[in-house]
Design an enzyme around this catalytic site. Structure first.
Site, PDB file in Angstrom:
ATOM      1  CG  HIS A   1      40.600  40.686  54.304  1.00 46.06           C
ATOM      2  ND1 HIS A   1      41.177  39.565  53.762  1.00 46.06           N
ATOM      3  CD2 HIS A   1      39.586  41.028  53.472  1.00 46.06           C
ATOM      4  CE1 HIS A   1      40.530  39.234  52.648  1.00 46.06           C
ATOM      5  NE2 HIS A   1      39.568  40.119  52.442  1.00 46.06           N
TER       6      HIS A   1
ATOM      7  CE  LYS B   1      33.593  32.129  44.995  1.00 43.70           C
ATOM      8  NZ  LYS B   1      33.747  33.531  45.403  1.00 43.70           N
TER       9      LYS B   1
ATOM     10  NE  ARG C   1      39.728  45.122  46.427  1.00 48.88           N
ATOM     11  CZ  ARG C   1      39.507  43.892  46.011  1.00 48.88           C
ATOM     12  NH1 ARG C   1      40.430  42.982  46.156  1.00 48.88           N
ATOM     13  NH2 ARG C   1      38.369  43.558  45.438  1.00 48.88           N
TER      14      ARG C   1
ATOM     15  CB  SER D   1      41.481  36.363  49.123  1.00 49.51           C
ATOM     16  OG  SER D   1      41.280  37.000  50.358  1.00 49.51           O
TER      17      SER D   1
END
Length: 159
Positions: free
Chosen positions: A17, A41, A90, A127
């Protein structure tokens, strides 16, 4: 002023990040790290904790600020007067999802999305993966700032 938003949940922030934020900070006059508040969440860290960590680890960038938001990302961009989103990619699998989001965002509000390929050092990093490794006692020091590593160790050893 050229202003961009780097959105995410950042639970927790990783070196991947930070690579994207740092690179974006060289391209834009101001970069706003937008921390999503997703009430459906429950994260490992509270939104306030994530904001505090992000502010600390981005403090060396004069043109980066951290804010939270809920609701539509394009509404947050409008409120911040930002017309560009920065998204790190990614792998090809990231592109499939992010392209749909980018097309929706341009259609909803004219907000452009700039895709930045992740530094190969961080191409596998997420993460979720960092949390899993830390939970089982693995060393994540190469993947997160020291402040985050300490916070993970503290949080994951609490009963």
């Amino acid at each position: 002023m050229r202003r961009a938003v780097c959105p995410g949940s950042f639970d927790p922030v990783t070196n991947g990040h930070l690579d994207i934020v740092g690179r974006a900070s060289r391209l834009f006059d101001e970069v706003i790290v937008g921390v999503l508040i997703n009430q459906s969440k429950s994260g490992l860290f509270t939104v306030e904790e994530r904001i505090d960590m992000l502010r600390e680890v981005t403090s060396s960038y004069d043109n980066v600020r951290v804010e939270s938001f809920r609701g539509l990302l394009v509404d947050f961009c409008r409120a911040q007067q930002a017309s560009v989103l920065i998204k790190g990619l990614r792998a090809v699998s990231d592109f499939d999802y992010e392209l749909q989001m980018a097309q929706m965002n341009i259609g909803l509000a004219g907000v452009e999305t700039l895709f930045m390929p992740t530094n190969p050092l961080y191409s596998f990093l997420s993460s979720s993966l960092v949390k899993d490794v830390a939970k089982w006692g693995g060393d994540v020091s190469a993947h997160v700032p020291e402040l985050v590593r300490e916070a993970l160790a503290t949080r994951l050893t609490q009963p």
